[in-house]
Structures are given as C-alpha cells and as structure tokens.
Design a protein around this motif. Structure first.
Motif, PDB file in Angstrom:
ATOM      1  N   LEU A  28       0.820  -1.214   0.000  1.00  0.00           N
ATOM      2  CA  LEU A  28       0.000   0.000   0.000  1.00  0.00           C
ATOM      3  C   LEU A  28       0.850   1.259   0.000  1.00  0.00           C
ATOM      4  O   LEU A  28       0.475   2.258  -0.616  1.00  0.00           O
ATOM      5  N   GLN A  29       1.984   1.238   0.683  1.00  0.00           N
ATOM      6  CA  GLN A  29       2.864   2.416   0.711  1.00  0.00           C
ATOM      7  C   GLN A  29       3.344   2.756  -0.698  1.00  0.00           C
ATOM      8  O   GLN A  29       3.338   3.912  -1.103  1.00  0.00           O
ATOM      9  N   SER A  30       3.756   1.740  -1.432  1.00  0.00           N
ATOM     10  CA  SER A  30       4.229   1.947  -2.804  1.00  0.00           C
ATOM     11  C   SER A  30       3.101   2.476  -3.689  1.00  0.00           C
ATOM     12  O   SER A  30       3.302   3.392  -4.498  1.00  0.00           O
ATOM     13  N   GLU A  31       1.921   1.885  -3.545  1.00  0.00           N
ATOM     14  CA  GLU A  31       0.763   2.340  -4.327  1.00  0.00           C
ATOM     15  C   GLU A  31       0.414   3.786  -3.978  1.00  0.00           C
ATOM     16  O   GLU A  31       0.060   4.571  -4.852  1.00  0.00           O
ATOM     17  N   LEU A  32       0.513   4.136  -2.699  1.00  0.00           N
ATOM     18  CA  LEU A  32       0.226   5.506  -2.266  1.00  0.00           C
ATOM     19  C   LEU A  32       1.174   6.491  -2.949  1.00  0.00           C
ATOM     20  O   LEU A  32       0.748   7.533  -3.446  1.00  0.00           O
ATOM     21  N   GLN A  39       3.993  10.277   0.776  1.00  0.00           N
ATOM     22  CA  GLN A  39       5.009   9.390   1.326  1.00  0.00           C
ATOM     23  C   GLN A  39       4.470   8.446   2.397  1.00  0.00           C
ATOM     24  O   GLN A  39       5.001   7.370   2.597  1.00  0.00           O
ATOM     25  N   GLU A  40       3.426   8.869   3.094  1.00  0.00           N
ATOM     26  CA  GLU A  40       2.882   8.019   4.147  1.00  0.00           C
ATOM     27  C   GLU A  40       1.396   8.281   4.340  1.00  0.00           C
ATOM     28  O   GLU A  40       0.872   9.320   3.944  1.00  0.00           O
ATOM     29  N   PHE A  41       0.742   7.299   4.941  1.00  0.00           N
ATOM     30  CA  PHE A  41      -0.682   7.426   5.236  1.00  0.00           C
ATOM     31  C   PHE A  41      -0.878   8.257   6.494  1.00  0.00           C
ATOM     32  O   PHE A  41      -0.010   8.318   7.358  1.00  0.00           O
ATOM     33  N   GLU A  43      -3.103   8.808  10.039  1.00  0.00           N
ATOM     34  CA  GLU A  43      -3.564   7.852  11.044  1.00  0.00           C
ATOM     35  C   GLU A  43      -4.897   7.214  10.656  1.00  0.00           C
ATOM     36  O   GLU A  43      -5.860   7.904  10.324  1.00  0.00           O
ATOM     37  N   GLY A  44      -4.929   5.906  10.696  1.00  0.00           N
ATOM     38  CA  GLY A  44      -6.152   5.150  10.424  1.00  0.00           C
ATOM     39  C   GLY A  44      -6.397   4.808   8.970  1.00  0.00           C
ATOM     40  O   GLY A  44      -7.187   3.917   8.668  1.00  0.00           O
ATOM     41  N   GLN A  45      -5.749   5.491   8.048  1.00  0.00           N
ATOM     42  CA  GLN A  45      -6.021   5.255   6.630  1.00  0.00           C
ATOM     43  C   GLN A  45      -5.594   3.861   6.169  1.00  0.00           C
ATOM     44  O   GLN A  45      -6.347   3.176   5.479  1.00  0.00           O
ATOM     45  N   GLU A  46      -4.384   3.473   6.522  1.00  0.00           N
ATOM     46  CA  GLU A  46      -3.888   2.181   6.032  1.00  0.00           C
ATOM     47  C   GLU A  46      -4.730   1.024   6.562  1.00  0.00           C
ATOM     48  O   GLU A  46      -5.079   0.103   5.816  1.00  0.00           O
ATOM     49  N   ALA A  47      -5.068   1.055   7.832  1.00  0.00           N
ATOM     50  CA  ALA A  47      -5.893  -0.013   8.409  1.00  0.00           C
ATOM     51  C   ALA A  47      -7.253  -0.078   7.722  1.00  0.00           C
ATOM     52  O   ALA A  47      -7.754  -1.168   7.411  1.00  0.00           O
ATOM     53  N   ALA A  48      -7.852   1.078   7.476  1.00  0.00           N
ATOM     54  CA  ALA A  48      -9.157   1.114   6.795  1.00  0.00           C
ATOM     55  C   ALA A  48      -9.033   0.565   5.378  1.00  0.00           C
ATOM     56  O   ALA A  48      -9.879  -0.217   4.932  1.00  0.00           O
ATOM     57  N   LEU A  49      -7.977   0.952   4.675  1.00  0.00           N
ATOM     58  CA  LEU A  49      -7.791   0.472   3.301  1.00  0.00           C
ATOM     59  C   LEU A  49      -7.571  -1.035   3.259  1.00  0.00           C
ATOM     60  O   LEU A  49      -8.063  -1.710   2.346  1.00  0.00           O
ATOM     61  N   ARG A  50      -6.848  -1.570   4.221  1.00  0.00           N
ATOM     62  CA  ARG A  50      -6.644  -3.034   4.278  1.00  0.00           C
ATOM     63  C   ARG A  50      -7.996  -3.743   4.397  1.00  0.00           C
ATOM     64  O   ARG A  50      -8.232  -4.763   3.757  1.00  0.00           O
ATOM     65  N   ARG A  51      -8.889  -3.209   5.218  1.00  0.00           N
ATOM     66  CA  ARG A  51     -10.222  -3.808   5.366  1.00  0.00           C
ATOM     67  C   ARG A  51     -11.017  -3.682   4.069  1.00  0.00           C
ATOM     68  O   ARG A  51     -11.616  -4.644   3.611  1.00  0.00           O
TER      69      ARG A  51
END
Length: 93
Positions: A28-32, A39-41, A43-51
């Motif tokens: 996800l970091q690379s895709e972002l 460069q980074e998500f 707070e809470g964005q990465e966890a939500a995107l994984r779901r």
C-alpha cells in the motif's frame, strides 16, 4: 403458486474472492506514492484500506480534513487497475 427463483450465479463472487486474495499482499505504501505522490498514510487510513481492499464492510469516523477522500479514491483506482476496467465509486455524504 409462484415459480421458483432462478439459480444464483456465484461466478462473480468467486472472481471477487480471487481479487481480494490477490490484494492481501499489496504494498500500500508503494501504491500511495505511485497513485497520489504521498510518502505516508495519515492515522487510520492504512488499516481502513486493508479492510476495504479485503472486501470487508468498513466504517471510518475521522474529522474533516483528515483524509477520508483517499479512502474512496484509493480502492477505486486499485480495483480499476487489477480488474482492467472502469470502476464507479458512489459517495453519499
């Protein structure tokens, strides 16, 4: 009496399951960085995107300006790329 309902076509469900499985290891970091130049998500964005990318219903409550739009846009772009098709995202606010 009413006729029985037609059989349910589950082939689309199998395609979605396969898609969700293929996204489990997505960087996800690379895709972002590639899709948005960030460069980074936040707070809470990465966890939500994984779901979301895992096919789970997801409720995210974050303040205005904290990056909710990315949570709509990111999955649409990833699904469009992986499915090689157009994707429609409906946002009701």
């Amino acid at each position: 009496p009413l006729p029985p309902p037609p059989p349910v076509d589950t082939s689309f469900d199998a395609e979605l399951d396969s898609l969700y499985s293929s996204l489990a290891d997505l960087d996800l970091q690379s895709e972002l960085r590639t899709l948005f130049g960030h460069q980074e998500f936040r707070e809470g964005q990465e966890a939500a995107l994984r779901r979301i990318l895992g096919g789970l219903s997801t409720l995210v409550v974050i303040p205005t300006g904290a990056g909710k739009s990315l949570l709509y846009q990111f999955p649409s772009l990833v699904f469009a790329e992986k499915l090689s098709t157009h994707v429609l995202t409906l946002v009701i606010s």
